[in-house]
Design an enzyme around this catalytic site. Structure first.
Site, PDB file in Angstrom:
ATOM      1  N   TYR A  41       0.844  -1.198   0.000  1.00 29.78           N
ATOM      2  CA  TYR A  41       0.000   0.000   0.000  1.00 29.78           C
ATOM      3  C   TYR A  41       0.881   1.251   0.000  1.00 29.78           C
ATOM      4  O   TYR A  41       0.662   2.192  -0.761  1.00 29.78           O
ATOM      5  CB  TYR A  41      -0.919  -0.033   1.220  1.00 29.78           C
ATOM      6  CG  TYR A  41      -1.780   1.200   1.378  1.00 29.78           C
ATOM      7  CD1 TYR A  41      -3.010   1.304   0.742  1.00 29.78           C
ATOM      8  CD2 TYR A  41      -1.361   2.264   2.177  1.00 29.78           C
ATOM      9  CE1 TYR A  41      -3.799   2.432   0.877  1.00 29.78           C
ATOM     10  CE2 TYR A  41      -2.137   3.408   2.322  1.00 29.78           C
ATOM     11  CZ  TYR A  41      -3.363   3.480   1.665  1.00 29.78           C
ATOM     12  OH  TYR A  41      -4.132   4.602   1.808  1.00 29.78           O
ATOM     13  N   ASP A  42       1.888   1.247   0.864  1.00 29.23           N
ATOM     14  CA  ASP A  42       2.787   2.397   0.949  1.00 29.23           C
ATOM     15  C   ASP A  42       3.468   2.680  -0.382  1.00 29.23           C
ATOM     16  O   ASP A  42       3.677   3.829  -0.754  1.00 29.23           O
ATOM     17  CB  ASP A  42       3.871   2.162   2.016  1.00 29.23           C
ATOM     18  CG  ASP A  42       3.287   2.205   3.419  1.00 29.23           C
ATOM     19  OD1 ASP A  42       2.140   2.675   3.566  1.00 29.23           O
ATOM     20  OD2 ASP A  42       3.976   1.755   4.355  1.00 29.23           O
ATOM     21  N   GLU A 118     -30.777   0.341  15.470  1.00 25.40           N
ATOM     22  CA  GLU A 118     -29.334   0.543  15.284  1.00 25.40           C
ATOM     23  C   GLU A 118     -28.690   0.944  16.604  1.00 25.40           C
ATOM     24  O   GLU A 118     -29.252   1.746  17.332  1.00 25.40           O
ATOM     25  CB  GLU A 118     -29.086   1.688  14.284  1.00 25.40           C
ATOM     26  CG  GLU A 118     -29.830   1.540  12.998  1.00 25.40           C
ATOM     27  CD  GLU A 118     -29.840   2.844  12.197  1.00 25.40           C
ATOM     28  OE1 GLU A 118     -28.962   3.695  12.407  1.00 25.40           O
ATOM     29  OE2 GLU A 118     -30.753   3.004  11.385  1.00 25.40           O
ATOM     30  N   LYS A 120     -26.749   3.034  19.167  1.00 25.70           N
ATOM     31  CA  LYS A 120     -26.598   4.486  19.218  1.00 25.70           C
ATOM     32  C   LYS A 120     -25.147   4.799  19.597  1.00 25.70           C
ATOM     33  O   LYS A 120     -24.728   4.563  20.733  1.00 25.70           O
ATOM     34  CB  LYS A 120     -27.558   5.076  20.251  1.00 25.70           C
ATOM     35  CG  LYS A 120     -27.539   6.594  20.290  1.00 25.70           C
ATOM     36  CD  LYS A 120     -28.705   7.110  21.134  1.00 25.70           C
ATOM     37  CE  LYS A 120     -28.867   8.603  21.015  1.00 25.70           C
ATOM     38  NZ  LYS A 120     -27.757   9.363  21.557  1.00 25.70           N
ATOM     39  N   GLU A 178     -21.775   9.348  12.546  1.00 20.66           N
ATOM     40  CA  GLU A 178     -21.126   9.658  13.807  1.00 20.66           C
ATOM     41  C   GLU A 178     -19.629   9.383  13.698  1.00 20.66           C
ATOM     42  O   GLU A 178     -19.225   8.349  13.171  1.00 20.66           O
ATOM     43  CB  GLU A 178     -21.757   8.747  14.877  1.00 20.66           C
ATOM     44  CG  GLU A 178     -21.509   9.186  16.274  1.00 20.66           C
ATOM     45  CD  GLU A 178     -22.678   9.975  16.870  1.00 20.66           C
ATOM     46  OE1 GLU A 178     -23.559  10.459  16.114  1.00 20.66           O
ATOM     47  OE2 GLU A 178     -22.685  10.112  18.102  1.00 20.66           O
ATOM     48  N   CYS A 412       2.572   7.784  58.560  1.00 19.37           N
ATOM     49  CA  CYS A 412       1.651   6.699  58.227  1.00 19.37           C
ATOM     50  C   CYS A 412       0.345   6.891  59.010  1.00 19.37           C
ATOM     51  O   CYS A 412       0.380   7.062  60.229  1.00 19.37           O
ATOM     52  CB  CYS A 412       2.296   5.361  58.575  1.00 19.37           C
ATOM     53  SG  CYS A 412       1.155   3.978  58.468  1.00 19.37           S
ATOM     54  N   CYS A 441       4.488  -2.006  61.066  1.00 12.27           N
ATOM     55  CA  CYS A 441       3.238  -1.239  60.981  1.00 12.27           C
ATOM     56  C   CYS A 441       2.068  -2.226  60.931  1.00 12.27           C
ATOM     57  O   CYS A 441       2.050  -3.134  60.100  1.00 12.27           O
ATOM     58  CB  CYS A 441       3.238  -0.362  59.731  1.00 12.27           C
ATOM     59  SG  CYS A 441       1.635   0.412  59.415  1.00 12.27           S
TER      60      CYS A 441
HETATM   61  S1  IVH Z   1     -30.539   8.929  13.658  1.00 10.22           S
HETATM   62  C1  IVH Z   1     -34.135  11.548  13.809  1.00 10.22           C
HETATM   63  N1  IVH Z   1     -28.973   6.942  14.255  1.00 10.22           N
HETATM   64  O1  IVH Z   1     -27.891  10.465  18.470  1.00 10.22           O
HETATM   65  C2  IVH Z   1     -33.032  10.602  13.860  1.00 10.22           C
HETATM   66  N2  IVH Z   1     -28.661   8.995  15.438  1.00 10.22           N
HETATM   67  O2  IVH Z   1     -29.881  11.892  16.911  1.00 10.22           O
HETATM   68  C3  IVH Z   1     -31.744  11.260  13.536  1.00 10.22           C
HETATM   69  N3  IVH Z   1     -26.802   8.921  17.066  1.00 10.22           N
HETATM   70  O3  IVH Z   1     -26.233  13.129  18.263  1.00 10.22           O
HETATM   71  C4  IVH Z   1     -30.550  10.599  14.085  1.00 10.22           C
HETATM   72  N4  IVH Z   1     -26.207   6.853  16.679  1.00 10.22           N
HETATM   73  O4  IVH Z   1     -25.545  11.635  16.200  1.00 10.22           O
HETATM   74  C5  IVH Z   1     -29.285   8.226  14.529  1.00 10.22           C
HETATM   75  N5  IVH Z   1     -27.635   5.075  14.651  1.00 10.22           N
HETATM   76  C6  IVH Z   1     -27.954   6.362  14.913  1.00 10.22           C
HETATM   77  C7  IVH Z   1     -27.258   7.127  15.874  1.00 10.22           C
HETATM   78  C8  IVH Z   1     -27.649   8.444  16.113  1.00 10.22           C
HETATM   79  C9  IVH Z   1     -25.949   7.951  17.377  1.00 10.22           C
HETATM   80  C10 IVH Z   1     -26.772  10.262  17.689  1.00 10.22           C
HETATM   81  C11 IVH Z   1     -26.810  11.394  16.719  1.00 10.22           C
HETATM   82  C12 IVH Z   1     -27.295  12.556  17.575  1.00 10.22           C
HETATM   83  C13 IVH Z   1     -28.165  11.866  18.568  1.00 10.22           C
HETATM   84  C14 IVH Z   1     -29.614  12.149  18.260  1.00 10.22           C
END
Ligand code: IVH
Length: 679
Positions: A41-42, A118, A120, A178, A412, A441
């Protein structure tokens, strides 16, 4: 050939190189499945850089060479979001999830709702803009309407495609997702910062945010950030009908999409998935703080619409937090087995990740100074998995001015004797440690006895902390050898002791009178000497007398025993009080069993370098390492042309490709074992 046609050829080669580099970037950073070695790759990258330097007029914005190209800025310009980034309502428990579903059912008139669920991410929300398939700019969420344009920094993130993988790119594509920092990268970053005495980041999210908001993109580039995509603004305009299809399309375009996405039918499946992710959370390489649940069908989403600042079609199920804030009431000092003074935070009890926490170690005075924790502070307490609770940072904004800075006592706290300062890490690079020097001690003595009697040492069943405390406080035991003078009369005086418990303890003491050299050496509690070093010493010398006579040089010549440990061992045995205790132990009937010193090991692999990848079935990695080192070989962690053998177990990683491309000899597990047996 004419100048013109040479240039045409160069242009073709440059395009080809970019395509190849983009592809390998994608394999490596998005799919985690590289096809070529880092070296190969390099080489591609080097060739591209060379040609672009020679023909600067051929450089394009989406060239992979431009990822780290942007110059530092003095501030970020605003980035207005064409469509505002909404927030999501939270569901704090499964009842609130059910209530969300009921609202959706009521508004749609349908029971049969599919949800795209999904994880978060706990990172930083960003939006990326692609025009005709080429990344043009990107920014942070800001207040949802206007964020900061951090394009130069986003370009350094290799999991962000600079060009979409598609023949027919849409004129405009706005991608949301994100930016996260993996837990391991976060730990490395903080380690680096602590070594250079820079303030630490409290968590991966803060570290990701701090990294993305750097004015100099080169710093961002050094931070191993990762971008996960989870949405397209106006997905219908690009012909998509559901959230799930949107994620699939994002993946085809070359974005990283969370592999743990699930399409759930009905709220029962949603709840199951949320609880499943809650379990899985700790084992993920990045942090998540909940599950986002989205009505899958986009027409249904539109019908449900938006209220105030959040959509009616989505909810975020939040996991119970593993970080909480509480008051640090005071800092106490504990005295350990080797006399080391450890500050401990006494907290207002608080529930973190399902358990109540009322104490947390602060490790040492340097740590308190580095974190600037004061008595009376509001502090962030964290518990991750089985990890012991720790203080992350004080909440400085909550200070009233009444907080007290902590000073290590110079005597101590248990026996009142003087305290000495030792440097940690040899040169003192890791700071200073305070130690009570009074060998008698009571705090030190209690911990020493506890260690001496522990399972891996002399294994005196029934000699627990509560009993040890009484024995020491009543003056019945003044050093470990006094254990062997205890009688029925002594024990019957102890609180909670009756005939049976007395007989049991006396019996365990009796049984411990014959100890292997390994266990005895470990039980002595010599600073730095754990079970492994104790075993190595016993194997090497075979008898206690020989260990006691050994000088520093002899000790240091043993594999695994470094300068500091050699110093500690010879210091321990030259101390008259320790020698006296050992004499008394023998006199009082403790028998230390000699053991055959091990054969000098063969050096059949002398000078050979080994590296491992994948899982070995018949032995652990550390055992394999021992086998190699025992034969004079060396184990290294990465593949380079200096390597002699790569041992590939099941499911080998990218090291295998690299080794193959470098022409290094690859051994499977059987071949490796054969080599060891014959050597
Ligand atoms: S959807 C209306 N999906 O949660 C829905 N947000 O959104 C719009 N976040 O700071 C957002 N994982 O960055 C969505 N799988 C995900 C997410 C996600 C993290 C965060 C997003 C925001 C907060 C509210």
């Amino acid at each position: 050939m004419s100048k013109e046609s040479i240039k045409k050829d160069i242009e073709t080669r440059i395009k080809d190189l970019r395509k190849q580099i983009d592809h390998h970037n994608y394999r490596y950073y998005v799919l985690d499945s590289p096809e070529i070695s880092d070296f190969a790759y390099d080489q591609l990258m080097r060739e591209l850089l060379r040609l672009e330097a020679e023909y600067p007029e051929l450089v394009t914005l989406d060239s992979p060479s431009q990822r780290v190209g942007a110059a530092p800025v003095s501030s970020f310009s605003p980035m207005v979001h064409r469509v505002p980034l909404l927030s999501i309502d939270n569901a704090m428990d499964t009842d609130e999830l059910s209530a969300f579903h009921q609202r959706v059912v009521k508004l749609t008139g349908s029971e049969n709702i599919a949800y795209c669920c999904e994880p978060k991410f706990d990172g930083l929300a960003v939006e990326l803009v692609y025009e005709k398939g080429v990344f043009t700019r990107g920014g942070t969420r800001g207040d949802g309407y206007t964020g900061e344009d951090v394009s130069g920094n986003l370009k350094t993130i290799k999991s962000i495609p600079l060009r979409l993988i598609t023949r027919k790119p849409p004129d405009l594509l706005e991608v949301r997702g994100e930016v996260v920092l993996f837990k391991s990268a976060f730990a490395d970053l903080n380690l680096e910062r602590s070594e250079s005495r820079e303030p630490l980041f409290a968590n991966p999210r803060n570290a990701a945010a701090g990294s993305l908001r750097q004015l100099d993109p080169r710093i961002t580039a050094s931070r191993a950030l990762v971008f996960f995509s989870y949405g397209i603004v106006d997905a219908v305009a690009v012909g998509l009908g559901s959230q799930y299809a949107t994620l699939e399309r994002l993946s085809e375009f070359g974005f990283k999409v969370n592999p743990d996405v699930r399409l759930c039918h009905g709220i029962g499946e949603v709840i199951d998935f949320c609880l499943y992710m809650q379990e899985k959370r700790e084992s993920l390489p990045y942090e998540i703080d909940g599950v986002v649940i989205k009505v899958n069908d986009i027409d249904t989403q539109r019908m449900l619409g938006i209220k105030a600042r959040s959509p009616r079609w989505s909810v975020a199920y939040k996991f119970p937090p593993t970080q909480e804030t509480t008051t640090l009431k005071r800092i106490e000092v504990q005295v350990g087995r080797t006399g080391v003074l450890t500050p401990v935070a006494v907290l207002d009890p608080v529930r973190v990740g399902g358990v109540t926490v009322s104490r947390a170690t602060l490790h040492n005075a340097d740590e308190i100074r580095r974190k600037d924790v004061r008595e009376g502070d509001t502090v962030i307490v964290q518990r991750a998995g089985d990890v012991i609770p720790e203080i992350v940072a004080p909440v400085v904004s909550r200070r009233t001015g009444d907080e007290r800075e902590f000073v290590m006592p110079d005597t101590c706290p248990v026996c009142g004797s003087g305290v000495v300062r030792d440097s940690i890490g040899g040169s003192g690079s890791e700071g200073v440690m305070y130690r009570c020097v009074n060998m008698a001690c009571p705090a030190v003595l209690k911990e020493q006895i506890y260690h001496f009697a522990s399972k891996d040492a002399l294994d005196i069943d029934g000699l627990g902390r509560k009993i040890i405390r009484q024995l020491v406080d009543k003056g019945m035991v003044c050093d470990v050898s006094d254990i062997y003078t205890l009688t029925r009369d002594h024990l019957m005086q102890l609180e909670g002791f009756a005939e049976l418990s007395t007989a049991n303890l006396l019996n365990s003491i009796e049984q411990s009178r014959q100890a292997t050299l390994r266990r005895f050496l470990y039980g002595l509690g010599i600073p730095h000497v754990g079970q492994v070093a104790a075993r190595d010493l016993a194997d090497h010398f075979g008898s206690l007398d020989k260990v006691m006579e050994a000088d520093k040089e002899e000790l240091q010549a043993i594999r695994g025993i470094g300068k500091e440990m050699a110093q500690a061992i010879s210091g321990f045995f030259s101390n008259e009080r320790n020698r006296e205790i050992i004499r008394k132990l023998k006199y009082r009937g403790l028998e230390i069993l000699d053991q055959q010193p091990s054969e000098p090991e063969s050096a059949s692999l002398a000078g050979k370098k080994f590296c491992f990848t994948g899982t070995l079935e018949s032995m652990t990695r550390s055992k394999a390492k021992q086998e190699v080192e025992g034969r004079g070989g060396q184990v290294v962690s990465s593949v380079s042309s200096q390597l002699d053998f790569l041992v590939a177990g099941a499911e080998p990683g990218s090291k295998l490709d690299k080794a193959t491309s470098l022409g290094i000899r690859v051994l499977d597990e059987d071949e490796f074992r054969k080599l060891i047996r014959e050597g």
